[in-house]
Motif scaffolding. Sequence first.
Motif, PDB file in Angstrom:
ATOM      1  N   LYS A 163     -18.359   6.868   8.270  1.00  0.00           N
ATOM      2  CA  LYS A 163     -18.666   5.682   7.465  1.00  0.00           C
ATOM      3  C   LYS A 163     -17.495   5.337   6.550  1.00  0.00           C
ATOM      4  O   LYS A 163     -17.187   4.164   6.326  1.00  0.00           O
ATOM      5  N   ARG A 164     -16.845   6.371   6.022  1.00  0.00           N
ATOM      6  CA  ARG A 164     -15.671   6.134   5.169  1.00  0.00           C
ATOM      7  C   ARG A 164     -14.556   5.471   5.979  1.00  0.00           C
ATOM      8  O   ARG A 164     -13.911   4.517   5.517  1.00  0.00           O
ATOM      9  N   GLY A 165     -14.315   5.968   7.190  1.00  0.00           N
ATOM     10  CA  GLY A 165     -13.283   5.385   8.039  1.00  0.00           C
ATOM     11  C   GLY A 165     -13.591   3.950   8.422  1.00  0.00           C
ATOM     12  O   GLY A 165     -12.700   3.087   8.448  1.00  0.00           O
ATOM     13  N   GLU A 166     -14.853   3.684   8.717  1.00  0.00           N
ATOM     14  CA  GLU A 166     -15.259   2.316   9.057  1.00  0.00           C
ATOM     15  C   GLU A 166     -15.034   1.371   7.882  1.00  0.00           C
ATOM     16  O   GLU A 166     -14.593   0.228   8.054  1.00  0.00           O
ATOM     17  N   GLN A 167     -15.329   1.855   6.683  1.00  0.00           N
ATOM     18  CA  GLN A 167     -15.143   1.030   5.491  1.00  0.00           C
ATOM     19  C   GLN A 167     -13.663   0.778   5.230  1.00  0.00           C
ATOM     20  O   GLN A 167     -13.276  -0.321   4.807  1.00  0.00           O
ATOM     21  N   PHE A 168     -12.824   1.773   5.483  1.00  0.00           N
ATOM     22  CA  PHE A 168     -11.377   1.614   5.337  1.00  0.00           C
ATOM     23  C   PHE A 168     -10.883   0.479   6.229  1.00  0.00           C
ATOM     24  O   PHE A 168     -10.162  -0.422   5.784  1.00  0.00           O
ATOM     25  N   GLU A 169     -11.283   0.509   7.488  1.00  0.00           N
ATOM     26  CA  GLU A 169     -10.863  -0.535   8.424  1.00  0.00           C
ATOM     27  C   GLU A 169     -11.368  -1.907   7.970  1.00  0.00           C
ATOM     28  O   GLU A 169     -10.626  -2.898   8.012  1.00  0.00           O
ATOM     29  N   LYS A 170     -12.608  -1.963   7.528  1.00  0.00           N
ATOM     30  CA  LYS A 170     -13.200  -3.229   7.090  1.00  0.00           C
ATOM     31  C   LYS A 170     -12.437  -3.816   5.899  1.00  0.00           C
ATOM     32  O   LYS A 170     -12.091  -5.004   5.887  1.00  0.00           O
ATOM     33  N   ILE A 171     -12.156  -2.982   4.907  1.00  0.00           N
ATOM     34  CA  ILE A 171     -11.467  -3.463   3.703  1.00  0.00           C
ATOM     35  C   ILE A 171     -10.044  -3.906   4.034  1.00  0.00           C
ATOM     36  O   ILE A 171      -9.583  -4.963   3.582  1.00  0.00           O
ATOM     37  N   ILE A 172      -9.336  -3.097   4.827  1.00  0.00           N
ATOM     38  CA  ILE A 172      -7.958  -3.435   5.196  1.00  0.00           C
ATOM     39  C   ILE A 172      -7.910  -4.782   5.913  1.00  0.00           C
ATOM     40  O   ILE A 172      -7.068  -5.652   5.607  1.00  0.00           O
ATOM     41  N   LYS A 173      -8.804  -4.990   6.854  1.00  0.00           N
ATOM     42  CA  LYS A 173      -8.789  -6.242   7.623  1.00  0.00           C
ATOM     43  C   LYS A 173      -9.195  -7.435   6.758  1.00  0.00           C
ATOM     44  O   LYS A 173      -8.669  -8.538   6.931  1.00  0.00           O
ATOM     45  N   GLU A 174     -10.103  -7.210   5.815  1.00  0.00           N
ATOM     46  CA  GLU A 174     -10.474  -8.286   4.888  1.00  0.00           C
ATOM     47  C   GLU A 174      -9.295  -8.660   3.993  1.00  0.00           C
ATOM     48  O   GLU A 174      -9.032  -9.848   3.752  1.00  0.00           O
ATOM     49  N   LEU A 175      -8.580  -7.662   3.500  1.00  0.00           N
ATOM     50  CA  LEU A 175      -7.425  -7.919   2.643  1.00  0.00           C
ATOM     51  C   LEU A 175      -6.318  -8.632   3.418  1.00  0.00           C
ATOM     52  O   LEU A 175      -5.670  -9.552   2.903  1.00  0.00           O
ATOM     53  N   ALA A 176      -6.107  -8.200   4.661  1.00  0.00           N
ATOM     54  CA  ALA A 176      -5.075  -8.826   5.496  1.00  0.00           C
ATOM     55  C   ALA A 176      -5.430 -10.278   5.800  1.00  0.00           C
ATOM     56  O   ALA A 176      -4.565 -11.165   5.780  1.00  0.00           O
ATOM     57  N   HIS A 177      -6.703 -10.535   6.070  1.00  0.00           N
ATOM     58  CA  HIS A 177      -7.158 -11.899   6.370  1.00  0.00           C
ATOM     59  C   HIS A 177      -7.017 -12.800   5.141  1.00  0.00           C
ATOM     60  O   HIS A 177      -6.630 -13.969   5.251  1.00  0.00           O
ATOM     61  N   ALA A 178      -7.306 -12.241   3.966  1.00  0.00           N
ATOM     62  CA  ALA A 178      -7.224 -13.022   2.728  1.00  0.00           C
ATOM     63  C   ALA A 178      -5.798 -13.447   2.417  1.00  0.00           C
ATOM     64  O   ALA A 178      -5.564 -14.455   1.753  1.00  0.00           O
ATOM     65  N   LYS A 179      -4.818 -12.675   2.916  1.00  0.00           N
ATOM     66  CA  LYS A 179      -3.408 -12.983   2.650  1.00  0.00           C
ATOM     67  C   LYS A 179      -2.849 -14.020   3.609  1.00  0.00           C
ATOM     68  O   LYS A 179      -1.736 -14.496   3.425  1.00  0.00           O
ATOM     69  N   ASN A 180      -3.599 -14.327   4.685  1.00  0.00           N
ATOM     70  CA  ASN A 180      -3.110 -15.305   5.666  1.00  0.00           C
ATOM     71  C   ASN A 180      -3.031 -16.711   5.066  1.00  0.00           C
ATOM     72  O   ASN A 180      -3.842 -17.086   4.257  1.00  0.00           O
TER      73      ASN A 180
END
Length: 438
Positions: free
Chosen positions: A421-438
């Motif tokens: 669950k921790r790993g899944e959350q890491f991926e989710k947060i990273i991708k959200e942050l990357a998308h927000a920077k687009n």
Amino acid sequence: MNFDYKKVLIMGYAKSGLAVEEILKHIHVEYQIYDKSHRINGGGYLNKLSKKKILEFDLIVISPAISIFNKYVSFAEKSGIKVVGEMEFGYWFTSSPVIAITGTNGKTTTTSLTQKIVSTSFSSSAYGNIGTPLCEAYGLTLDYLVCEVSSFQLESTYSFSPYISVILNIAEDHLDRHKTFENYIRCKLGLIKNSTEKSLIVLNADDELLMKRTQNVKAKIYYFSKFKKVKGVYLSGDSIIVNMSSKRYEILKLSDIENLKSVIEDVLASIVVGVLLKIEPDKIIESIKSFELSPHRMSLVLEKNGVKYIDDSKSTNVHSTLNALSVSNKNTILMLGGSDKNLNFDEIFLKYSDKLTHVVAFGSARKKVLKSAKHCGFENILVCKNFYEGVKTAYGLASKNDTVLLSPSCASFDEFESYAKRGEQFEKIIKELAHAKN
């Protein structure tokens, strides 16, 4: 087997407890079940347990989650009542030879790969800590049972005697459970305590502690090594060499399995088992080349703007994080923290400070990580109260050619129900942050 027990208590009613229950039903033995986290109505279920009640049973079978230091377990043993774990109980009811794998790190990978290799030539299935209780092998006739065995399971095994035992490594872990490192070592070495001259043992020749503590073992021992020539399987430059049964040959090149470099010791150990079982080299090679690592083990979740984001959430102890850093690049932002297991983080800073541009400490262990960094003279450390803030901070620090590595050295239970669950959350947060920077 000749089962002489009249009344059995099952402690822990998760997957392992259910599997024990199925066997007891089949052999028509009276039993009751106790699980403090589940209140279940019915005559066979106990919602309360007492020392007086314990004395009604002549056998107690505990799940891996229940420690031998549990007050009821301790009382039962002092009262002369037999207490065994689910793996020991399951072993009583199988006639298939067992290939058992333990170690501080690499158990699941080695078990999965070994099972894949073995299944190319024999009927086999994987059991134990990998997810399926050994009791579920009851009634099956298989050529081999490939078992991942944790220290939690080994502390309550007594007659368990595998045909092939593999010990990958021993380093500090689970001291919150086992109290001392010596207790933990004894649990791990318990895998081979019943070995005989007919047993086969596979050991990591690069693990000094393991070599020192296995000098007087009665069994045929084979080794694997990344650094030296051994009787077994070893690395020599880019070559993986088999040196067994008076034969020496290259079975595979390291460059052919780039995706498995971070788990090369697990690969070497699995090859030893395959060769011991006389499996054809081509089948071993194909199994390795087609093998995929389990999620949350050095998994690339995103690469953007020259930055790699790696999920190694499965690294829940220092030894595993050291392995991850050994294959990481020289511009690593390391996320360390989570639920403290009473481990020492100093070796991370002493051994790999040259690779670390920053460390982000998070969760309940954050102050301990900070203290360790200061003790070792490492200054580029940021402290975050929780996981989300830690990921945001690590993301904000990263620039071209950096690697953000989640390899926490800690359990996840301060914020998550599992490392997955921790790993899944890491991926989710990273991708959200990357998308927000687009």
